[in-house]
Design a protein around this motif. Structure first.
Motif, PDB file in Angstrom:
ATOM      1  N   GLY A 196       0.827  -1.200   0.000  1.00 24.67           N
ATOM      2  CA  GLY A 196       0.000   0.000   0.000  1.00 24.67           C
ATOM      3  C   GLY A 196       0.861   1.249   0.000  1.00 24.67           C
ATOM      4  O   GLY A 196       2.097   1.190  -0.052  1.00 24.67           O
ATOM      5  N   ASP A 197       0.205   2.411   0.074  1.00 24.16           N
ATOM      6  CA  ASP A 197       0.960   3.664   0.038  1.00 24.16           C
ATOM      7  C   ASP A 197       1.787   3.883   1.298  1.00 24.16           C
ATOM      8  O   ASP A 197       2.657   4.748   1.335  1.00 24.16           O
ATOM      9  CB  ASP A 197       0.010   4.845  -0.188  1.00 24.16           C
ATOM     10  CG  ASP A 197      -1.072   4.912   0.871  1.00 24.16           C
ATOM     11  OD1 ASP A 197      -1.182   3.973   1.682  1.00 24.16           O
ATOM     12  OD2 ASP A 197      -1.825   5.915   0.888  1.00 24.16           O
ATOM     13  N   ARG A 198       1.513   3.087   2.351  1.00 28.25           N
ATOM     14  CA  ARG A 198       2.302   3.193   3.577  1.00 28.25           C
ATOM     15  C   ARG A 198       3.266   2.019   3.747  1.00 28.25           C
ATOM     16  O   ARG A 198       3.893   1.888   4.791  1.00 28.25           O
ATOM     17  CB  ARG A 198       1.378   3.283   4.796  1.00 28.25           C
ATOM     18  CG  ARG A 198       0.473   4.512   4.774  1.00 28.25           C
ATOM     19  CD  ARG A 198      -0.369   4.595   6.038  1.00 28.25           C
ATOM     20  NE  ARG A 198      -1.247   5.742   6.009  1.00 28.25           N
ATOM     21  CZ  ARG A 198      -0.887   6.976   6.373  1.00 28.25           C
ATOM     22  NH1 ARG A 198       0.347   7.197   6.795  1.00 28.25           N
ATOM     23  NH2 ARG A 198      -1.736   7.981   6.312  1.00 28.25           N
ATOM     24  N   ARG A 252       9.541  -5.166  -0.470  1.00 27.60           N
ATOM     25  CA  ARG A 252      10.107  -5.505  -1.773  1.00 27.60           C
ATOM     26  C   ARG A 252       9.599  -6.873  -2.208  1.00 27.60           C
ATOM     27  O   ARG A 252       9.279  -7.726  -1.381  1.00 27.60           O
ATOM     28  CB  ARG A 252      11.643  -5.516  -1.737  1.00 27.60           C
ATOM     29  CG  ARG A 252      12.256  -4.154  -1.409  1.00 27.60           C
ATOM     30  CD  ARG A 252      11.989  -3.154  -2.506  1.00 27.60           C
ATOM     31  NE  ARG A 252      12.548  -1.843  -2.225  1.00 27.60           N
ATOM     32  CZ  ARG A 252      11.911  -0.868  -1.630  1.00 27.60           C
ATOM     33  NH1 ARG A 252      10.654  -1.050  -1.224  1.00 27.60           N
ATOM     34  NH2 ARG A 252      12.490   0.293  -1.429  1.00 27.60           N
ATOM     35  N   VAL A 253       9.533  -7.068  -3.516  1.00 27.56           N
ATOM     36  CA  VAL A 253       9.079  -8.357  -4.050  1.00 27.56           C
ATOM     37  C   VAL A 253      10.221  -9.359  -3.954  1.00 27.56           C
ATOM     38  O   VAL A 253      11.404  -8.990  -3.992  1.00 27.56           O
ATOM     39  CB  VAL A 253       8.625  -8.213  -5.519  1.00 27.56           C
ATOM     40  CG1 VAL A 253       7.490  -7.222  -5.643  1.00 27.56           C
ATOM     41  CG2 VAL A 253       9.782  -7.796  -6.417  1.00 27.56           C
ATOM     42  N   PRO A 254       9.904 -10.653  -3.802  1.00 28.90           N
ATOM     43  CA  PRO A 254      10.971 -11.668  -3.719  1.00 28.90           C
ATOM     44  C   PRO A 254      11.690 -11.808  -5.050  1.00 28.90           C
ATOM     45  O   PRO A 254      11.071 -11.788  -6.109  1.00 28.90           O
ATOM     46  CB  PRO A 254      10.207 -12.949  -3.355  1.00 28.90           C
ATOM     47  CG  PRO A 254       8.810 -12.712  -3.827  1.00 28.90           C
ATOM     48  CD  PRO A 254       8.555 -11.243  -3.676  1.00 28.90           C
ATOM     49  N   ASP A 308      11.958   1.201  -5.054  1.00 33.04           N
ATOM     50  CA  ASP A 308      12.964   2.091  -4.456  1.00 33.04           C
ATOM     51  C   ASP A 308      12.686   3.543  -4.832  1.00 33.04           C
ATOM     52  O   ASP A 308      12.746   4.446  -3.979  1.00 33.04           O
ATOM     53  CB  ASP A 308      14.365   1.699  -4.928  1.00 33.04           C
ATOM     54  CG  ASP A 308      14.834   0.381  -4.310  1.00 33.04           C
ATOM     55  OD1 ASP A 308      14.288   0.002  -3.263  1.00 33.04           O
ATOM     56  OD2 ASP A 308      15.745  -0.255  -4.890  1.00 33.04           O
ATOM     57  N   ARG A 309      12.382   3.761  -6.123  1.00 38.17           N
ATOM     58  CA  ARG A 309      12.096   5.130  -6.564  1.00 38.17           C
ATOM     59  C   ARG A 309      10.822   5.667  -5.917  1.00 38.17           C
ATOM     60  O   ARG A 309      10.763   6.841  -5.521  1.00 38.17           O
ATOM     61  CB  ARG A 309      11.983   5.171  -8.084  1.00 38.17           C
ATOM     62  CG  ARG A 309      13.293   4.876  -8.807  1.00 38.17           C
ATOM     63  CD  ARG A 309      13.194   5.216 -10.280  1.00 38.17           C
ATOM     64  NE  ARG A 309      12.220   4.375 -10.972  1.00 38.17           N
ATOM     65  CZ  ARG A 309      12.506   3.213 -11.528  1.00 38.17           C
ATOM     66  NH1 ARG A 309      13.739   2.732 -11.475  1.00 38.17           N
ATOM     67  NH2 ARG A 309      11.582   2.509 -12.165  1.00 38.17           N
ATOM     68  N   LEU A 310       9.793   4.805  -5.825  1.00 39.42           N
ATOM     69  CA  LEU A 310       8.550   5.251  -5.198  1.00 39.42           C
ATOM     70  C   LEU A 310       8.765   5.579  -3.727  1.00 39.42           C
ATOM     71  O   LEU A 310       8.231   6.574  -3.216  1.00 39.42           O
ATOM     72  CB  LEU A 310       7.480   4.175  -5.348  1.00 39.42           C
ATOM     73  CG  LEU A 310       6.916   3.961  -6.758  1.00 39.42           C
ATOM     74  CD1 LEU A 310       5.950   2.792  -6.777  1.00 39.42           C
ATOM     75  CD2 LEU A 310       6.206   5.220  -7.244  1.00 39.42           C
ATOM     76  N   GLU A 311       9.543   4.729  -3.035  1.00 36.21           N
ATOM     77  CA  GLU A 311       9.806   4.997  -1.622  1.00 36.21           C
ATOM     78  C   GLU A 311      10.580   6.296  -1.460  1.00 36.21           C
ATOM     79  O   GLU A 311      10.267   7.123  -0.583  1.00 36.21           O
ATOM     80  CB  GLU A 311      10.582   3.836  -1.012  1.00 36.21           C
ATOM     81  CG  GLU A 311      10.841   4.019   0.484  1.00 36.21           C
ATOM     82  CD  GLU A 311      11.666   2.898   1.068  1.00 36.21           C
ATOM     83  OE1 GLU A 311      11.696   2.770   2.305  1.00 36.21           O
ATOM     84  OE2 GLU A 311      12.306   2.152   0.298  1.00 36.21           O
ATOM     85  N   ALA A 312      11.601   6.494  -2.318  1.00 31.90           N
ATOM     86  CA  ALA A 312      12.378   7.734  -2.234  1.00 31.90           C
ATOM     87  C   ALA A 312      11.498   8.949  -2.527  1.00 31.90           C
ATOM     88  O   ALA A 312      11.605   9.987  -1.860  1.00 31.90           O
ATOM     89  CB  ALA A 312      13.554   7.672  -3.207  1.00 31.90           C
ATOM     90  N   ALA A 313      10.608   8.811  -3.530  1.00 34.76           N
ATOM     91  CA  ALA A 313       9.701   9.917  -3.848  1.00 34.76           C
ATOM     92  C   ALA A 313       8.749  10.191  -2.693  1.00 34.76           C
ATOM     93  O   ALA A 313       8.461  11.348  -2.370  1.00 34.76           O
ATOM     94  CB  ALA A 313       8.915   9.594  -5.123  1.00 34.76           C
TER      95      ALA A 313
END
Length: 432
Positions: free
Chosen positions: A177-179, A184-186, A206-211
């Motif tokens: 989810g957004d939280r 990460r996927v296996p 990774d990019r989404l988390e950083a964003a």
């Protein structure tokens, strides 16, 4: 279904080839037998009873009047054979006189003899060919009956095993989810397309988390930046209401106006950043005279704390948005003025190796520590020895300048040069 179609096509091809090859072999044998009889007839040595070769069922020779002049033993005393119909390009004959149903292929030749023309008919049995075709058909049917289920089971198991990592990736992505952007996927231990898919998905996460982290930090910093002037503004207004003395009220209103201007500047910067974030990769395509833009920005007519030394060529043209490029120049010049001790230097040139316009905005103030040369481009970043909230800066100028450079396909970095701390902007030159 595809395997069944391939097997059916292959079986049909095998049967057709087998049938054609067997019939060709039988016809070749019958023709050779007929040619041997024809040579005997031509030499006048045709005996009344003719021997049968292996694979030949009968021989009958008739003269021009239809009289039987020679035959194999099984047709001695029998009337001449007469064709009944034409089928597949071959004459067929009523061969019930042989006592059994025979699938025959009859070869007919004519020969010139000392007594006249004779017609030679040689019948070859197709029983061997039919038997071979029947056995081959039965074998192919049995093989298909075993092969199809086997291939189906193996394909199902192989597909399930191959797609199991994909299902694990799908399940994990569906659960994020957004939280939960830290999940990460296996990643399978193989080196194939699925492993590359998992690696790509994790890179995207990774990019989404950083964003997400940048967005939350930006919101928190923006809230903090807005809260400070709002708190001061409210305090000033409350004091102005409490102490109605004209002199005090005038000073408080002036301070409130200054804080309001700061809020307005901050709001404008936030709106510009939002526009830059949503612009994406749509690069502006107007032709901009960068030399004239630099000269206009440096000579704005507003008194500056330090003089600006300009070093510009005659004309350098880039492709972009003139308003945004003007904002980039203004932000770099404002930053240089705040940090300079005595002078600010602006140099504009071209790099023939890369085909870029190079804009250097330098100041002779304190150098930027190498560890901070990327951090100063982060939003709301203020170095302890540099800017403060009281000197008019919002902490967004360099971030805005770098975003504008990136949208125009360029870069913005900070370096140490003989002119001092230099902010170097590279922009692609306009195509001629």
């Amino acid at each position: 279904m595809s395997v069944a179609i391939v097997l059916l096509a292959a079986s049909a091809a095998v049967l057709l080839l087998l049938h054609a090859n067997l019939e060709r072999t039988i016809e070749t044998g019958a023709r050779e037998q007929a040619q041997a009889v024809a040579r005997l007839a031509a030499d006048g040595r045709l005996p009344p009873q003719l021997p049968l070769d292996h694979g030949t069922d009968f021989i009958q020779v008739t003269d021009s009047s239809g009289k039987v002049v020679a035959a194999s033993q099984n047709l001695i005393g029998r009337p001449p054979l007469t064709p009944s119909t034409a089928k597949d390009g071959h004459d067929t004959y009523d061969l019930d006189i042989l006592g059994d149903e025979h699938h025959q292929r009859v070869t007919t030749l004519t020969a010139d003899t000392p007594t006249g023309l004779v017609t030679i008919r040689v019948g070859a049995s197709l029983h061997t060919a039919d038997t071979a075709e029947d056995l081959t058909t039965a074998a192919l049917v049995g093989l298909s009956a075993v092969l199809l289920p086997t291939v189906g089971v193996l394909t199902w198991r192989a597909t399930g095993r191959a797609l199991r990592p994909v299902e694990a990736i799908r399940t994990e992505v569906a659960a994020i989810g957004d939280r939960d952007l830290d999940r990460r996927v296996p990643e399978p231990g193989s080196d194939d397309e699925i492993a590359r898919l998992a690696d790509t998905m994790n890179a995207m996460l990774d990019r989404l988390e950083a964003a997400g982290i940048r967005q939350r930090r930006f919101i928190a910093d923006a809230s903090h930046e807005l809260r400070s002037p709002l708190t001061v503004l409210r305090t000033q207004l409350e004091i102005a209401l409490t102490y109605p003395h004209p002199d005090v009220r005038t000073d408080l209103v002036a301070g409130a106006l200054q804080d309001t201007e700061r809020l307005q500047t901050l709001a404008n910067d936030l709106l510009l950043l939002a526009r830059l974030d949503t612009t994406g990769h749509d690069r502006p395509d107007d032709a901009v005279d960068l030399t004239e833009l630099v000269r206009t920005s440096a000579d704005s007519g507003v008194p500056q704390p330090h003089p600006v030394a300009l070093h510009t060529p005659e004309e350098i043209t880039v492709t972009g948005n003139p308003l945004w490029l003007g904002r980039l120049l203004t932000n770099l010049l404002d930053n240089a003025q705040r940090h300079a001790r005595r002078r600010v230097t602006v140099r504009l040139s071209t790099d023939s190796m890369t085909g870029d316009a190079v804009l250097d905005v330098s100041n002779d103030g304190p150098l930027v520590d190498p560890a901070d040369r990327e951090r100063i481009f982060e939003r709301f970043t203020r170095l302890d020895h540099a800017r403060s909230r009281d000197d008019g800066g919002t902490g967004l100028g360099l971030s805005i300048a770098r975003d504008i450079a990136a949208i125009h396909g360029g870069t913005l970095t900070v370096e140490d040069t003989p002119d001092g701390t230099t902010f170097r902007t590279r922009l692609p030159l306009a195509q001629a």
